[in-house]
Every structure is written in C-alpha cells, then in structure tokens.
Design an enzyme around this catalytic site. Structure first.
Site, short mmCIF file in Angstrom:
data_model
loop_
_atom_site.label_atom_id
_atom_site.label_comp_id
_atom_site.label_asym_id
_atom_site.label_seq_id
_atom_site.Cartn_x
_atom_site.Cartn_y
_atom_site.Cartn_z
N ASP A 150 -10.34 2.84 1.66
CA ASP A 150 -10.53 2.11 2.92
C ASP A 150 -11.36 2.91 3.92
O ASP A 150 -12.16 2.34 4.67
CB ASP A 150 -9.17 1.75 3.56
CG ASP A 150 -8.53 0.53 2.91
OD1 ASP A 150 -9.25 -0.25 2.25
OD2 ASP A 150 -7.31 0.35 3.07
N LYS A 174 0.81 -1.23 0.00
CA LYS A 174 0.00 0.00 0.00
C LYS A 174 0.85 1.28 0.00
O LYS A 174 0.47 2.25 -0.65
CB LYS A 174 -0.96 -0.01 1.19
CG LYS A 174 -2.10 -1.02 0.99
CD LYS A 174 -3.12 -0.91 2.10
CE LYS A 174 -4.33 -1.78 1.78
NZ LYS A 174 -5.43 -1.57 2.73
#
Ligand code: NDP
Length: 286
Positions: A110, A73
C-alpha cells in the site's frame, strides 16, 4: 483473444468481506489478458471470523497469493510465518504469498501504491519537502506513515478521532512524528506539504470528515485513499480551494503492480490502461 483456464493456470486473488465491489479482479485480469499469461485472479469472501482457517487451508501454494482487503489486513499479518519490514511497520498485510513448501509470507504494497499515486498525479510533490499530515491511525495510515518516513518525510503528523491511537502510531514511528486530535487539525495542517485522508470517514455511510483544509498552504497536495466515489467530497473541497489532488484509485493501481509481479513473476504490461477500465467500472455503478 480471451484467455482459457488450463491445468497450468496460476491462480491468485483478493480476500475481503465483502469483496464483490473490489476492482482488483478487473485490474489483474486485464493485465493477464494483455500479457498473455496463463493466470487467473479471483475474489474470495471468507466468513469474517474465519480468515485464519481460510488462509491456513491455502498453505502449499494451490493459490499462489492473495491481496487482502478489509477487514482481514491485520489477521493476514498474524497468519504469516514471515513478513517484510513494510508489513511489520504497517502492522497489516495487503499481500500474502503461499510458497509451495508451505510457508506464508506477508507483505504490504500500500505504501508503494501511495507514493506511485503521488508520482503520477502530483509529480512535483517531494516527500522530503516538508511536514506531511495523515488523517487516521488504522492500518492504511500506519502503512502510509512508514512509506513516507522511508521516502524521507522530515515530519509526520497523525490526526485521528481517537487521539490515543494517533499517539501510539506517532510513538511507533519515532522522532519527528506528532499526534493530534480532530479538534487540533488546524494546527496540524499549518505548513503541511501534503494531507492524506486515511480514515474511512466519507466511505458510503462512514460519516463526513470536517477538516479545515483552507488552513493548508496553497501548494499543499490533498490526497484521499477512498475512491468510491473517485472525486470524494474531501477532494472536491480541496479542489474548490485550488489545491492539487491525488485520488485513491491511483493508490489502488499502484499497490496492484508489485502484487502482480509477486504472483505472476513479471511486471504488469504497460499497454493496457487499467485506470481507465476501473473508472469505467466505477461510473457504471453510479
Ligand atoms: P481502519 O478501520 O483500520 O481505520 C479507520 C480509521 O478511520 C481510524 O483511524 C478511525 O478512527 C477513522 N474513522 C472511521 N470513521 C471515522 C469518522 N466518522 N470520523 C473520523 N474518523 C473516522 O481502516 P484502514 O486503515 O484499513 O483503511 C482506511 C481507509 O483507507 C479505508 O477507507 C480504506 O478503504 C482506504 N484504503 C484505500 C486503499 C487504496 O488502495 N486506495 C488501500 C488501503 C486502504 P478511530 O481510530 O477513532 O476509530
């Protein structure tokens, strides 16, 4: 009727290492089937030290986009030419879009997923109602903190094993954010409206998280980002104390929705229960 791959199929996917247990292919392909979109969503497992080379090789849009999972990420954000404010705030990207002209754009959905999980499983929870506690100071915690701040949380308390990291995250959030070590968790939990586990403790062999959940108000909502198992020990403990809980699968599905829209140009269809499919897949693994 099942889909056929054609010369016009739009390809997207998920990149992680390992990636074989990702539920994202199941979720996105179920939506593609239901919507009748000529698309495919596939897993990629580039070598752990070669993410940048892998992503650079996709410039030009042969693959429309990727969801990004552990451990890529942060690398995904650094490979991008442009990034959204929410990816910058999380210092991590869970979504890369490869533009046909060559540009790579990083985003982070997210936080959207986290808020969607609360809305679905604890609809009475209001981010504005009081202090929110986040356990962890990694990418997931940073994304959650940024989303909750944007949603109006009046105070955010970051609790982490490594206090210095919690201090860094709280400092970056600005006023009304405070850092605590695990030893100070009890103080952090006092008066909290929600407690979110954004550590990897509890995931397979990741260790057990000792948090005095009993010291939360009885109305507090307890959430765990981990969804393997769906009802983690952390959530079991919360339920035993009578606290309302939110699971990590809600977040996974919640972050997948805006990702799907970014890949395939339309919102996922409502007539397929991807959560039920994912629960079935998790149960089949046990
Ligand atoms: P990182 O590796 O960036 O951060 C891990 C965090 O967990 C750090 O704060 C670390 O503390 C803490 N930690 C790890 N082991 C322990 C332990 N034994 N005891 C206490 N603390 C521990 O991970 P991410 O932020 O990317 O992800 C965190 C979790 O969230 C993962 O389990 C991931 O699967 C999940 N997640 C779920 C999503 C969903 O859709 N449901 C989306 C994104 C993430 P320290 O700083 O001291 O090392």
């Amino acid at each position: 009727m099942s889909r056929r791959i054609t010369g016009a199929t739009i390809v997207a996917g998920v990149a992680g290492q390992p990636v074989r247990h990702s539920l994202s292919p199941l979720i996105h392909n179920a939506w593609l089937d239901a919507a009748g979109i000529d698309g495919a969503y596939v897993p990629f497992a580039p070598p752990a030290d070669a993410f940048q080379k892998f992503a650079e090789g996709l410039r030009g849009g042969a693959v429309r986009g990727l969801n990004i999972t552990l451990p890529f990420k942060e690398a995904a954000l650094s490979v991008a030419d442009r990034s959204t404010g929410r990816a910058d705030a999380a210092e991590a990207a869970n979504l890369l879009i490869f533009e046909p002209e060559g540009e790579i754009i990083a985003d982070n959905t997210d936080g959207v997923g986290l808020l969607a999980a609360f809305a679905a499983q604890a609809p009475a929870f209001q981010p504005t109602a009081g202090p929110v506690v986040i356990l962890g100071a990694g990418g997931a915690a940073r994304g959650a903190a940024a989303a909750l701040k944007a949603a109006g949380a009046p105070q955010i308390r970051i609790v982490n094993r490594t206090l210095a990291k919690a201090e860094f995250v709280a400092g970056a959030l600005g006023t009304a954010a405070f850092a605590y070590s695990l030893d100070q968790a009890r103080r952090a939990l006092e008066g909290a409206t929600a407690v979110i586990n954004a550590t990897s403790a509890g995931i397979s062999n990741g260790g057990r998280l000792e948090i005095p959940l009993w010291s939360t108000p009885k109305e507090a909502v307890v959430m765990d980002m981990i969804y393997t198992p769906l009802l983690t020990e952390f959530l079991q403990e919360a339920r035993a104390l009578g606290r309302q809980t939110v699971d990590g699968l809600g977040m996974l599905v919640g972050q997948a929705r805006p990702s799907f829209e970014a890949f395939y140009g339309r919102a996922p269809p409502d007539d397929v229960d991807v959560r039920a499919l994912a629960v079935e897949a998790l149960e089949a693994r046990r």
